[in-house]
Design a protein around this motif. Structure first.
Motif, PDB file in Angstrom:
ATOM      1  N   GLU A   1       0.899  -1.256  -0.058  1.00  0.00           N
ATOM      2  CA  GLU A   1       0.151   0.013   0.032  1.00  0.00           C
ATOM      3  C   GLU A   1       0.815   1.218   0.288  1.00  0.00           C
ATOM      4  OE1 GLU A   1      -4.090   1.749   2.360  1.00  0.00           O
ATOM      5  OE2 GLU A   1      -2.674   0.094   3.006  1.00  0.00           O
ATOM      6  N   ILE A   2       1.947   1.164   0.852  1.00  0.00           N
ATOM      7  CA  ILE A   2       2.789   2.432   0.777  1.00  0.00           C
ATOM      8  C   ILE A   2       3.410   2.458  -0.544  1.00  0.00           C
ATOM      9  CG2 ILE A   2       5.178   3.161   1.756  1.00  0.00           C
ATOM     10  CD1 ILE A   2       4.160   1.901   4.444  1.00  0.00           C
ATOM     11  N   ILE A   3       3.927   1.418  -1.140  1.00  0.00           N
ATOM     12  CA  ILE A   3       4.393   1.691  -2.523  1.00  0.00           C
ATOM     13  C   ILE A   3       3.603   2.204  -3.343  1.00  0.00           C
ATOM     14  CG2 ILE A   3       5.319   0.225  -4.429  1.00  0.00           C
ATOM     15  CD1 ILE A   3       6.938  -1.636  -2.143  1.00  0.00           C
ATOM     16  N   SER A   4       2.282   1.885  -3.440  1.00  0.00           N
ATOM     17  CA  SER A   4       1.103   1.950  -4.258  1.00  0.00           C
ATOM     18  C   SER A   4       1.093   3.700  -4.207  1.00  0.00           C
ATOM     19  CB  SER A   4      -0.068   1.443  -4.088  1.00  0.00           C
ATOM     20  OG  SER A   4      -1.193   2.085  -5.002  1.00  0.00           O
ATOM     21  N   LEU A   5       1.019   3.958  -3.013  1.00  0.00           N
ATOM     22  CA  LEU A   5       0.810   5.689  -2.563  1.00  0.00           C
ATOM     23  C   LEU A   5       1.961   6.291  -3.199  1.00  0.00           C
ATOM     24  CD1 LEU A   5      -0.990   5.373   0.846  1.00  0.00           C
ATOM     25  CD2 LEU A   5      -1.959   6.220  -1.510  1.00  0.00           C
ATOM     26  N   LEU A   6       3.110   6.176  -2.788  1.00  0.00           N
ATOM     27  CA  LEU A   6       4.195   6.753  -3.463  1.00  0.00           C
ATOM     28  C   LEU A   6       4.242   6.746  -4.806  1.00  0.00           C
ATOM     29  CD1 LEU A   6       7.041   5.566  -1.027  1.00  0.00           C
ATOM     30  CD2 LEU A   6       5.648   7.466  -1.021  1.00  0.00           C
ATOM     31  N   ARG A   7       4.039   5.567  -5.626  1.00  0.00           N
ATOM     32  CA  ARG A   7       3.991   5.681  -7.165  1.00  0.00           C
ATOM     33  C   ARG A   7       2.703   6.547  -7.601  1.00  0.00           C
ATOM     34  NH1 ARG A   7       5.208  -0.750  -7.802  1.00  0.00           N
ATOM     35  NH2 ARG A   7       7.418  -0.596  -8.192  1.00  0.00           N
ATOM     36  N   GLN A   8       1.841   6.757  -6.808  1.00  0.00           N
ATOM     37  CA  GLN A   8       0.783   7.657  -7.533  1.00  0.00           C
ATOM     38  C   GLN A   8       1.303   9.240  -7.239  1.00  0.00           C
ATOM     39  OE1 GLN A   8      -3.143   7.563  -5.360  1.00  0.00           O
ATOM     40  NE2 GLN A   8      -2.854   5.209  -5.344  1.00  0.00           N
ATOM     41  N   LEU A   9       2.129   9.308  -5.978  1.00  0.00           N
ATOM     42  CA  LEU A   9       2.617  10.785  -5.996  1.00  0.00           C
ATOM     43  C   LEU A   9       3.699  11.182  -7.262  1.00  0.00           C
ATOM     44  CD1 LEU A   9       3.558  10.733  -2.218  1.00  0.00           C
ATOM     45  CD2 LEU A   9       1.773  12.063  -3.178  1.00  0.00           C
ATOM     46  N   ALA A  10       4.576   9.920  -7.446  1.00  0.00           N
ATOM     47  CA  ALA A  10       5.276  10.356  -8.568  1.00  0.00           C
ATOM     48  C   ALA A  10       4.735  10.314  -9.898  1.00  0.00           C
ATOM     49  CB  ALA A  10       6.440   8.964  -8.784  1.00  0.00           C
ATOM     50  N   ARG A  11       3.577   9.409 -10.089  1.00  0.00           N
ATOM     51  CA  ARG A  11       2.934   9.568 -11.466  1.00  0.00           C
ATOM     52  C   ARG A  11       2.455  10.963 -11.564  1.00  0.00           C
ATOM     53  NH1 ARG A  11       0.628   5.315 -10.777  1.00  0.00           N
ATOM     54  NH2 ARG A  11      -1.647   5.867 -10.082  1.00  0.00           N
ATOM     55  N   HIS A  12       1.627  11.323 -10.542  1.00  0.00           N
ATOM     56  CA  HIS A  12       0.882  12.678 -10.641  1.00  0.00           C
ATOM     57  C   HIS A  12       1.825  13.998 -10.497  1.00  0.00           C
ATOM     58  CE1 HIS A  12      -2.885  10.794 -11.199  1.00  0.00           C
ATOM     59  NE2 HIS A  12      -2.802  10.086  -9.951  1.00  0.00           N
ATOM     60  N   ARG A  13       3.005  13.605 -10.375  1.00  0.00           N
ATOM     61  CA  ARG A  13       4.069  14.600 -10.193  1.00  0.00           C
ATOM     62  C   ARG A  13       3.708  15.817  -8.894  1.00  0.00           C
ATOM     63  NH1 ARG A  13       8.111  15.211 -13.354  1.00  0.00           N
ATOM     64  NH2 ARG A  13       8.201  17.680 -13.024  1.00  0.00           N
ATOM     65  N   ASN A  14       3.168  15.192  -7.783  1.00  0.00           N
ATOM     66  CA  ASN A  14       2.709  15.805  -6.453  1.00  0.00           C
ATOM     67  C   ASN A  14       3.894  16.696  -5.891  1.00  0.00           C
ATOM     68  OD1 ASN A  14       0.548  13.369  -6.383  1.00  0.00           O
ATOM     69  ND2 ASN A  14      -0.156  15.471  -6.774  1.00  0.00           N
ATOM     70  N   VAL A  15       3.669  17.746  -5.768  1.00  0.00           N
ATOM     71  CA  VAL A  15       4.961  18.484  -4.910  1.00  0.00           C
ATOM     72  C   VAL A  15       4.934  18.159  -3.288  1.00  0.00           C
ATOM     73  CG1 VAL A  15       5.665  20.613  -3.914  1.00  0.00           C
ATOM     74  CG2 VAL A  15       4.954  20.491  -6.344  1.00  0.00           C
TER      75      VAL A  15
END
Length: 264
Positions: free
Chosen positions: A40-54
């Motif tokens: 779950e942590i990996i999935s959430l971090l990948r979402q942050l990377a994919r959407h280029r969230n600051v």
């Protein structure tokens, strides 16, 4: 990628994955929002990377910080890469910090996690920081601002009038009592003047068999979720004219969607 400065690095002393006791205590009140499952942590971090969230990274006793974005998540090595900050001095001091609090927003939800010392690395030939994946992550979604994700395969639709009086169609990404996130690959944010603060008038939401709803919207977040050559634009909007009488119906609709998602 943010434009980092090339700076000298401090000697690498290893990357400490454990949370600082002091920061752990400070986050104890958020226990209900804590995620500890590695997948779950990996999935959430990948979402942050994919959407280029600051992300803001706070460190040091004086409350210094750098601003960054996640570049890559490596499940095999249990680490992730993220941008250097903007300043040489801050980047150098950051590498000496033993505890670092990452915080940001993803789809209207607050994200917080703690990592230990960062190591200098490279990503696509440019300098980056590397840290071990956090042991826990806090996804803070207050009940009063709860957002439910919309169906992707058969999305609900919103039709609204742009400032240039053109009537356009958006797909719904997520929904809360205070606002909605819309998606479109057809609008031109520059040509249609869809900047933050813009009002979309006469927005009509078609929930199919569950009915319709109308409200003017104000854009408060704008994001290109893909690339400049293949854009999908996301617009985070706040309801401006939602009647109080409609709030109970909207709450029932949000609850219905969440229950249906949980049954899958």
């Amino acid at each position: 990628m943010m434009a980092p400065d090339l700076i000298p690095t401090v000697p690498e002393t290893g990357v400490e994955p454990r949370e600082s006791p002091s920061l752990t205590a400070a986050l104890a009140a958020l226990a209900d929002f804590r995620k500890t499952h590695p997948k779950e942590i990996i999935s959430l971090l990948r979402q942050l990377a994919r959407h280029r969230n600051v992300l803001n990274v706070s460190f040091g006793r004086n409350g210094e910080r750098i601003v960054t974005r996640i570049l890559d998540v490596d499940e095999a090595s249990g680490s992730f890469l993220y941008d250097y900050g903007a300043g040489n001095a801050e980047n150098l001091r950051f590498q000496q910090s033993e505890e670092n609090l990452f915080s940001g927003m993803q789809a209207g939800v607050h994200i917080k996690f703690v990592c230990g010392r960062a190591a200098p690395d490279l990503h696509d030939g440019l300098p980056a920081f590397k840290s071990q994946l956090p042991e826990s992550l806090y996804r803070i979604q207050r009940r009063e601002n709860f957002r439910v994700e919309m169906p992707i395969a058969d999305p609900y639709v919103c039709t609204a009038t742009l400032p240039n009086q053109r009537r356009v169609r958006f797909n719904l990404v997520d929904l809360s009592l205070t606002g909605v996130r819309l998606r479109s690959a057809d609008v031109d944010p520059d040509g249609d003047e869809l900047t933050i603060g813009t009002t979309l008038t006469g927005a009509t939401f078609d929930y199919r068999d569950l009915g319709t709803m109308e409200s003017d919207l104000k854009i408060i977040i704008f994001q290109n979720a893909k690339t400049s050559t293949d854009p999908i634009y996301h617009f985070g909007c706040r309801f401006l004219t939602l009647p109080k009488a409609k709030e109970a119906s909207l709450q029932r609709f949000i609850t219905f969607l969440e229950l249906r998602r949980n049954k899958r």
